[in-house]
Motif scaffolding. Structure first.
Motif, PDB file in Angstrom:
ATOM      1  N   LEU A   1       0.833  -1.204   0.000  1.00 50.18           N
ATOM      2  CA  LEU A   1       0.000   0.000   0.000  1.00 50.18           C
ATOM      3  C   LEU A   1       0.871   1.259   0.000  1.00 50.18           C
ATOM      4  O   LEU A   1       0.527   2.258  -0.642  1.00 50.18           O
ATOM      5  N   ALA A   2       1.987   1.183   0.725  1.00 47.63           N
ATOM      6  CA  ALA A   2       2.895   2.335   0.740  1.00 47.63           C
ATOM      7  C   ALA A   2       3.480   2.565  -0.649  1.00 47.63           C
ATOM      8  O   ALA A   2       3.658   3.713  -1.081  1.00 47.63           O
ATOM      9  N   PHE A   3       3.778   1.470  -1.368  1.00 44.04           N
ATOM     10  CA  PHE A   3       4.315   1.601  -2.718  1.00 44.04           C
ATOM     11  C   PHE A   3       3.289   2.247  -3.646  1.00 44.04           C
ATOM     12  O   PHE A   3       3.641   3.097  -4.474  1.00 44.04           O
ATOM     13  N   ILE A   4       2.011   1.846  -3.512  1.00 42.76           N
ATOM     14  CA  ILE A   4       0.962   2.441  -4.348  1.00 42.76           C
ATOM     15  C   ILE A   4       0.876   3.940  -4.094  1.00 42.76           C
ATOM     16  O   ILE A   4       0.818   4.739  -5.031  1.00 42.76           O
ATOM     17  N   ALA A   5       0.870   4.330  -2.830  1.00 47.34           N
ATOM     18  CA  ALA A   5       0.788   5.748  -2.489  1.00 47.34           C
ATOM     19  C   ALA A   5       1.994   6.504  -3.036  1.00 47.34           C
ATOM     20  O   ALA A   5       1.862   7.614  -3.576  1.00 47.34           O
ATOM     21  N   ASP A   6       3.169   5.914  -2.914  1.00 47.06           N
ATOM     22  CA  ASP A   6       4.390   6.553  -3.399  1.00 47.06           C
ATOM     23  C   ASP A   6       4.361   6.700  -4.922  1.00 47.06           C
ATOM     24  O   ASP A   6       4.739   7.747  -5.463  1.00 47.06           O
ATOM     25  N   GLU A   7       3.898   5.665  -5.613  1.00 48.80           N
ATOM     26  CA  GLU A   7       3.871   5.707  -7.079  1.00 48.80           C
ATOM     27  C   GLU A   7       2.869   6.735  -7.588  1.00 48.80           C
ATOM     28  O   GLU A   7       3.120   7.425  -8.574  1.00 48.80           O
ATOM     29  N   ILE A   8       1.730   6.848  -6.926  1.00 46.33           N
ATOM     30  CA  ILE A   8       0.714   7.827  -7.323  1.00 46.33           C
ATOM     31  C   ILE A   8       1.297   9.232  -7.294  1.00 46.33           C
ATOM     32  O   ILE A   8       1.195   9.999  -8.256  1.00 46.33           O
ATOM     33  N   VAL A   9       1.905   9.573  -6.146  1.00 46.76           N
ATOM     34  CA  VAL A   9       2.449  10.923  -5.995  1.00 46.76           C
ATOM     35  C   VAL A   9       3.613  11.136  -6.953  1.00 46.76           C
ATOM     36  O   VAL A   9       3.735  12.191  -7.595  1.00 46.76           O
ATOM     37  N   SER A  10       4.470  10.136  -7.079  1.00 45.69           N
ATOM     38  CA  SER A  10       5.652  10.270  -7.925  1.00 45.69           C
ATOM     39  C   SER A  10       5.286  10.496  -9.388  1.00 45.69           C
ATOM     40  O   SER A  10       5.858  11.359 -10.057  1.00 45.69           O
ATOM     41  N   LYS A  11       4.321   9.745  -9.890  1.00 45.47           N
ATOM     42  CA  LYS A  11       3.981   9.828 -11.310  1.00 45.47           C
ATOM     43  C   LYS A  11       3.006  10.964 -11.618  1.00 45.47           C
ATOM     44  O   LYS A  11       3.168  11.678 -12.611  1.00 45.47           O
ATOM     45  N   LEU A  12       1.987  11.139 -10.777  1.00 40.95           N
ATOM     46  CA  LEU A  12       0.989  12.165 -11.072  1.00 40.95           C
ATOM     47  C   LEU A  12       1.490  13.580 -10.807  1.00 40.95           C
ATOM     48  O   LEU A  12       0.990  14.545 -11.399  1.00 40.95           O
ATOM     49  N   SER A  13       2.473  13.716  -9.908  1.00 37.58           N
ATOM     50  CA  SER A  13       2.939  15.062  -9.567  1.00 37.58           C
ATOM     51  C   SER A  13       3.610  15.763 -10.746  1.00 37.58           C
ATOM     52  O   SER A  13       3.764  16.985 -10.735  1.00 37.58           O
ATOM     53  N   ASP A  14       4.012  15.021 -11.781  1.00 41.57           N
ATOM     54  CA  ASP A  14       4.578  15.654 -12.968  1.00 41.57           C
ATOM     55  C   ASP A  14       3.529  16.476 -13.701  1.00 41.57           C
ATOM     56  O   ASP A  14       3.768  17.633 -14.059  1.00 41.57           O
ATOM     57  N   ILE A  15       2.370  15.873 -13.914  1.00 38.86           N
ATOM     58  CA  ILE A  15       1.337  16.567 -14.675  1.00 38.86           C
ATOM     59  C   ILE A  15       0.327  17.269 -13.770  1.00 38.86           C
ATOM     60  O   ILE A  15      -0.346  18.209 -14.171  1.00 38.86           O
ATOM     61  N   ALA A  16       0.240  16.807 -12.504  1.00 35.70           N
ATOM     62  CA  ALA A  16      -0.667  17.413 -11.523  1.00 35.70           C
ATOM     63  C   ALA A  16       0.153  17.752 -10.277  1.00 35.70           C
ATOM     64  O   ALA A  16       0.100  17.044  -9.270  1.00 35.70           O
ATOM     65  N   PRO A  17       0.953  18.817 -10.329  1.00 36.94           N
ATOM     66  CA  PRO A  17       1.961  19.082  -9.291  1.00 36.94           C
ATOM     67  C   PRO A  17       1.410  19.311  -7.889  1.00 36.94           C
ATOM     68  O   PRO A  17       2.150  19.177  -6.916  1.00 36.94           O
ATOM     69  N   ASP A  18       0.124  19.635  -7.774  1.00 34.80           N
ATOM     70  CA  ASP A  18      -0.435  19.912  -6.446  1.00 34.80           C
ATOM     71  C   ASP A  18      -1.070  18.674  -5.819  1.00 34.80           C
ATOM     72  O   ASP A  18      -1.696  18.766  -4.773  1.00 34.80           O
TER      73      ASP A  18
END
Length: 389
Positions: free
Chosen positions: A223-240
Motif C-alpha cells: 500500500l505504501a508503494f501504491i501511495a508513493d507511485e501515485i504521488v511520484s507519477k501524477l505530480s509531474d502533470i498534476a503538481p499539487d
C-alpha cells in the motif's frame, strides 16, 4: 498493528485486583478522546516468560515436574525484547532491564492504528506502573506464545461499545458486565467465541499466525508503494496532488463531526476533478457523442482512457471504479443529510478516501510512458521578459 501495553504488576501503586483497574485506565483514555476510532479484539493477562522457560520432567504417565531453566529464560527474555520484525516500540532500555524477572501484566490490542497507539503510550507514561508498549511480532514464536497463545481473549472494543467474550458452554450471567458498565461504555454485550482460542481451534497455531503477520507486514509495504507511485507519477502533470492528498488525510484524521468528515468527501471529489483537468482539460468538442466540457469529468476521464488504449481491461476497470466512487459520494451525501451516527460516517468516509487513492492508481496504470511535466513556473516573472533573448 497488534500492540501490547505492559505494566509492572508488583508496583506499589497497584491494588490487589489491578487487572480491572488497568483495563479501565486504557478504555477510559480511548472513550475520552474526541476523535479516536477503536475497533479491536482485546487480550489481557500476565506475560508468562517464567512459565515457558521451564524444563518438564516426566514422573509417570499422569505426573510431571517442572524446574526453572535460567538459560532458557535468558533466551526467552532476549527474543521477547528484540523480535526480528518489530517496527514500533515505545519501551525504553531502562524499563527493559527493569522488566527482567518481573511479573508483567499485559493489555494487548489485536488491531489498532499508529495514532491510537502513540496517544495511549503518551497518556500512560504518567502511570508509575507503566513499563512501555511494543508491536507484537507473531512471526516470532516467542511473541506468539507470550501474546497470542497465553493471553486471555477478553473482549472486543467497538468505539463506545464493548463485547465481553465467552465460550458457548459458559454461563453469560457470570460475565462481569456490571464491572465494565462503570468504565463509561455506551453498551456492554456478551459475544460468543464459538470455540475460538481453544485447543479445538484449528487456526490458533503458530504457522497460521506467522503467515498472517507476514501478510500484514508485506501488504503495508504494498500500500505504501501504491501511495508513493501515485504521488511520484501524477505530480509531474498534476503538481499539487501531494498537497491535496495530504490535506484530505489530515482532515480525516482530525475530524470529530459529520460536517468535518463531509469535507473529506468534498476533498476526494476535488482531487478527482483536479487530476482529470490536468490529464484531459475541458474541450468544446465531443467524443462518441459525449460532451467534454468542464463539468463532464467522467466523460473526460473515459475519453482519456479510450485514447490511451492501453487495454480494454484497464478501461473497464476505470469505468467500474469511477462508477463505484461516484455512488460512494452520493451515499455519503445522503448519510450526511440523514444525520447518521458519526462512527458510521467515519467508516464510510475512510472507504471513500481509499477508493479515491485506488482510482488514482488506475489512472496511473493507463499511462505506459511518464506523464509530461507540467510547467509551474513563470519564467518571465522570475528572469524578466527578455530572459530568453
Amino acid at each position: 498493528m497488534k500492540i501490547a501495553f505492559h505494566f509492572d504488576s508488583q508496583h506499589e501503586s497497584l491494588a490487589t485486583f489491578y487487572g480491572l483497574d488497568l483495563q479501565e485506565k486504557i478504555f477510559r483514555l480511548i472513550l475520552n478522546h474526541r476523535n479516536l476510532s477503536a475497533n479491536s479484539k482485546v487480550f489481557v493477562g500476565d506475560l508468562l516468560m517464567m512459565m515457558i522457560a521451564r524444563d518438564k520432567t516426566t514422573i509417570s504417565e499422569t505426573q510431571f515436574s517442572y524446574s526453572f531453566n535460567e538459560e532458557k529464560y535468558l533466551n526467552v527474555f532476549y527474543h521477547w525484547a528484540n523480535p526480528q520484525n518489530v517496527t514500533w516500540k515505545r519501551y525504553s532500555e531502562e524499563n527493559i532491564e527493569h522488566s527482567f524477572g518481573k511479573d508483567i501484566y499485559v493489555i494487548c490490542f489485536e488491531s489498532i492504528d499508529l495514532k491510537t497507539a502513540e496517544y495511549l503510550n503518551t497518556e500512560l507514561e504518567n502511570n508509575p506502573a507503566y513499563l512501555g508498549a511494543l508491536e507484537v511480532d507473531d512471526s516470532s514464536e516467542i511473541h506468539w506464545i507470550l501474546y497470542s497463545q497465553s493471553l486471555i481473549a477478553l473482549g472486543r472494543i467497538h468505539n463506545d461499545e464493548f463485547n465481553l467474550f465467552h465460550q458457548p458452554e459458559d454461563d453469560t450471567e457470570d460475565l462481569l458486565i456490571n464491572d465494565y458498565e462503570t468504565f463509561g461504555f455506551k453498551k456492554i454485550n456478551p459475544e460468543s467465541l464459538n470455540g475460538r482460542y481453544t485447543i479445538f481451534d484449528t487456526y490458533s497455531n503458530f504457522e497460521e499466525a506467522r503467515r498472517i503477520a507476514e501478510w500484514k507486514r508485506n501488504s503495508g509495504g504494498l500500500l505504501a508503494f501504491i501511495a508513493d507511485e501515485i504521488v511520484s507519477k501524477l505530480s509531474d502533470i498534476a503538481p499539487d496532488i501531494g498537497n491535496k492528498l495530504w490535506s484530505a488525510l489530515k482532515t480525516f484524521e482530525d475530524s470529530e463531526t459529520n460536517e468535518q468528515l463531509a469535507q473529506v468527501t468534498a476533498s476526494c471529489r476535488r482531487i478527482f476533478e483536479y487530476v482529470v483537468d490536468c490529464i484531459f482539460p475541458p474541450s468544446d468538442e465531443k467524443m462518441d457523442g459525449h460532451s467534454l466540457k468542464a463539468d463532464k469529468y467522467k466523460n473526460r476521464l473515459f475519453a482519456y482512457a479510450d485514447t490511451s488504449r492501453k487495454s480494454s481491461t484497464n478501461i473497464d476497470l476505470i469505468v467500474a471504479t469511477t462508477k463505484t466512487l461516484f455512488e460512494q459520494w452520493d451515499k455519503l451525501n445522503s448519510l450526511a443529510n440523514k444525520g447518521v451516527h458519526s462512527e458510521v460516517f467515519r467508516a464510510e468516509t475512510r472507504r471513500c478516501l481509499l477508493r479515491t487513492i485506488m482510482l488514482l492508481d488506475d489512472i496511473v496504470s493507463l499511462k505506459e510512458k511518464p506523464f509530461d511535466i507540467k510547467p509551474n513556473l513563470n519564467f518571465d516573472d522570475i528572469f524578466g521578459k527578455n530572459a530568453s533573448g
